[in-house]
Design an enzyme around this catalytic site. Structure first.
Site, mmCIF file in Angstrom:
data_model
loop_
_atom_site.group_PDB
_atom_site.id
_atom_site.type_symbol
_atom_site.label_atom_id
_atom_site.label_comp_id
_atom_site.label_asym_id
_atom_site.label_seq_id
_atom_site.Cartn_x
_atom_site.Cartn_y
_atom_site.Cartn_z
ATOM 1 C CG HIS A 125 -1.857 1.136 1.245
ATOM 2 N ND1 HIS A 125 -2.959 1.206 0.411
ATOM 3 C CD2 HIS A 125 -1.854 2.302 1.956
ATOM 4 C CE1 HIS A 125 -3.596 2.330 0.623
ATOM 5 N NE2 HIS A 125 -2.952 3.022 1.551
ATOM 6 N N GLY A 168 -10.639 -6.623 6.279
ATOM 7 C CA GLY A 168 -10.882 -5.194 6.121
ATOM 8 C C GLY A 168 -10.125 -4.642 4.919
ATOM 9 C CD GLU A 203 4.247 1.273 -3.837
ATOM 10 O OE1 GLU A 203 3.803 0.340 -4.521
ATOM 11 O OE2 GLU A 203 3.765 2.423 -3.892
HETATM 12 C C1 GRF Z 1 1.193 0.703 -6.226
HETATM 13 O O1 GRF Z 1 1.300 2.046 -5.892
HETATM 14 C C2 GRF Z 1 0.727 -0.105 -5.047
HETATM 15 O O2 GRF Z 1 1.175 0.397 -3.827
HETATM 16 C C3 GRF Z 1 -0.772 0.021 -5.137
HETATM 17 O O3 GRF Z 1 -1.051 0.008 -6.513
HETATM 18 C C4 GRF Z 1 0.089 0.468 -7.243
HETATM 19 C C5 GRF Z 1 0.428 -0.616 -8.221
HETATM 20 O O4 GRF Z 1 1.479 -0.258 -9.082
HETATM 21 N N1 GRF Z 1 -1.407 -1.039 -4.404
HETATM 22 P P1 GRF Z 1 2.173 -1.373 -9.980
HETATM 23 O O5 GRF Z 1 1.064 -1.995 -10.820
HETATM 24 O O6 GRF Z 1 2.811 -2.357 -9.063
HETATM 25 O O7 GRF Z 1 3.161 -0.638 -10.814
#
Ligand code: GRF
Length: 209
Positions: free
Chosen positions: A117, A151, A182
């Site tokens: 997230h 949730g 990420e």
């Molecule tokens: C990312 O920002 C992730 O955190 C959110 O959706 C986006 C997906 O990006 N859940 P990608 O498809 O992985 O480039």
């Protein structure tokens, strides 16, 4: 205390709806040997998701399971569950999968579904987390990897990384910097899972050193 130490196959299934950059970071980490597991299936609910071609470029099996081809959400989810079970996955990674999974789906894979997230949960759950952070005026946001519970973005947190919010940030610039984090923490959390280094106590995830 529950150890998550029951992986038998070291197989990952990834669910996407779009670009697939997190999916790619997971695939790369597996191919490079950082994660001791293999991505065996990428499933998209959108036939035009760019991530599908990226997965094919790594010779990963892909499938498209579209909601509108099923009479109910339950039937749609059952099709995904069946495929994941057929592929014997130990872990399901949501990577930009733009659907809320039902309790039936979550209960089929208890503590076997992770999500990434783009905010520091529990702040800014749901859609447009980066815009929510900017609009609120926080000085720090970031990224969170968590187990999925029933949730929305509420499950036990595995790993977080902070990102400074700059005065001149736009949604795009902040999203881009968060995305870099990420791509770092999602593979790291998955690596710990397959190394059996994650234990869960209540809703707290502890990392065995
Ligand atoms: C990312 O920002 C992730 O955190 C959110 O959706 C986006 C997906 O990006 N859940 P990608 O498809 O992985 O480039």
């Amino acid at each position: 205390m529950l150890s998550l130490n029951n992986n038998k196959n070291n197989k990952i299934g990834i669910l996407i709806s779009g670009r697939g950059s997190n999916m790619e970071s997971i695939i790369k980490a597996c191919k490079e040997g950082l994660i001791p597991a293999e991505v065996v299936i990428v499933i998209s609910d959108k036939p035009d998701a760019a991530g599908l071609q990226k997965a094919k470029n790594y010779n990963i099996e892909t499938a498209v399971i579209e909601r509108n081809l099923y009479s109910s959400k339950e039937e749609f989810e059952k099709a995904i569950i069946n495929l994941l079970q057929k592929k014997n996955v130990d872990l399901i990674c949501l990577a930009g999968f733009m659907r809320i999974l039902s309790p039936m789906f979550i209960r089929s894979f208890p503590l076997k579904i992770m999500n990434i997230h783009p905010a520091l949960l529990p702040s800014f759950p749901g859609l447009h987390a980066q815009k929510q952070a900017l609009d609120y005026g926080v000085k720090i946001s970031g990224a969170t990897v968590h187990f999925v519970d029933e949730g929305v973005d509420t499950g036990p947190i595995i790993m977080q990384e902070a990102v400074e919010v700059l005065d001149n940030d736009t949604e795009e610039s902040l999203s881009q910097r968060i995305l870099q984090k990420e791509h770092q923490i999602y593979p790291k959390a998955i690596k710990l899972f397959f190394e059996n280094k994650l234990i869960i106590q209540g809703r707290k995830v502890k990392i065995i050193q």
